[in-house]
Design an enzyme around this catalytic site. Structure first.
Site, PDB file in Angstrom:
ATOM      1  NE  ARG A  91     -28.480  -5.826  -7.236  1.00  0.00           N
ATOM      2  CZ  ARG A  91     -27.289  -5.413  -7.678  1.00  0.00           C
ATOM      3  NH1 ARG A  91     -27.100  -5.217  -8.744  1.00  0.00           N
ATOM      4  NH2 ARG A  91     -26.340  -5.464  -6.604  1.00  0.00           N
ATOM      5  CB  CYS A  94     -26.860   2.258  -8.593  1.00  0.00           C
ATOM      6  SG  CYS A  94     -25.075   2.601  -8.760  1.00  0.00           S
TER       7      CYS A  94
END
Length: 275
Positions: free
Chosen positions: A176, A233
């Protein structure tokens, strides 16, 4: 203030009758059955905490997916969990404390210092051969008083000013971060200048945190032992786990609550891809 509590210490507290509030924060991305899992089996006496509704405010445009709850809402929830001033709170989940760390961070931020994570969570309790129970647990309403602003946090404006933060850690999975795979948010990639620091690498295979020395070596290699550190995050949940790991290592770090879900949906902000 200690961050972690092992199973033996928790068991000793329960046997001695020390005032301990156990909170089960069963939640995982893509699995909405946390409460059901809790009802099937949890540590005796643990109260279920709903992360989506009790540890977050509603998301919206420009806010990210999991904004922080306001102080009054968190205090109301904490009292429903049975917390009084002076209690010791122990939070756990069944995923290496990736969800429970959100509760740990919120209570610390609310000025409640005596909150710990059960190292290894439910898996460690079961591995020790200890019993679980099913059903629902409720305590009498508590009287705890909470405030806010006791843990460092940063905003988008802080991150776009290079003088505010020296090191930005991205706690998401490496794919990611690199922009190879983005299952949730509209843009793939990372905040320019951030360093990939997947939360999973804070843990041993059994879900317990790595030792203080191991974590210090890890974060030193990432440059997080120098200057002001911020962590993000996907939506501000697992970043709290990274902050807990940094705390074990003796390093203070700021949370970016909106995280990638806020950054990637804010017009005009740059996105980087690759390693």
């Amino acid at each position: 203030m200690k961050t972690l509590m092992d199973v033996q210490e928790l068991q000793d507290r329960m046997i001695s009758g020390a005032q301990t509030i156990l909170l089960d924060v069963r939640w995982a991305l893509g699995d909405p059955r946390g409460h059901e899992h809790y009802r099937e089996a949890h540590i005796p006496g643990a109260v279920y905490v709903d992360l989506e509704t009790q540890l977050c405010a509603p998301g919206g445009p420009g806010l990210g997916r999991h904004p922080l709850p306001d102080a009054d809402a968190l205090q109301e929830s904490a009292r429903r969990w049975g917390i009084d001033d002076g209690d010791t709170v122990v939070a756990y989940d069944d995923s290496g404390n990736l969800a429970a760390a959100r509760l740990w961070w919120l209570l610390r931020n609310a000025g409640f210092p005596s909150v710990r994570l059960l190292d290894g969570g439910l898996a460690a309790w079961r591995a020790a051969g200890l019993d679980t129970e099913g059903g629902e647990e409720r305590h009498c309403v508590g009287t705890v008083h909470l405030t806010t602003g006791h843990m460092p946090a940063v905003s988008i404006s802080d991150l776009v000013q290079p003088s505010t933060v020296d090191v930005v850690l991205d706690a998401r999975a490496g794919e990611r971060f690199r922009g190879e795979h983005e299952p949730i948010d509209p843009r793939a990639g990372h905040i320019p200048g951030a360093v990939s620091a997947p939360t999973s690498e804070n843990l041993l295979p059994d879900g317990r945190f790595r030792s203080r020395d191991e974590l210090r070596r890890r974060f030193r290699a990432l440059g997080a032992d120098r200057g002001r550190v911020a962590v993000y995050c996907g939506s501000g949940i697992t970043a709290a786990h990274e902050i807990a790991a940094l705390d074990v290592a003796g390093i203070e770090a700021s949370l970016f609550p909106g995280s990638w879900s806020q950054w990637s949906t804010t017009d005009g902000l740059p996105v980087a891809v690759g390693a």
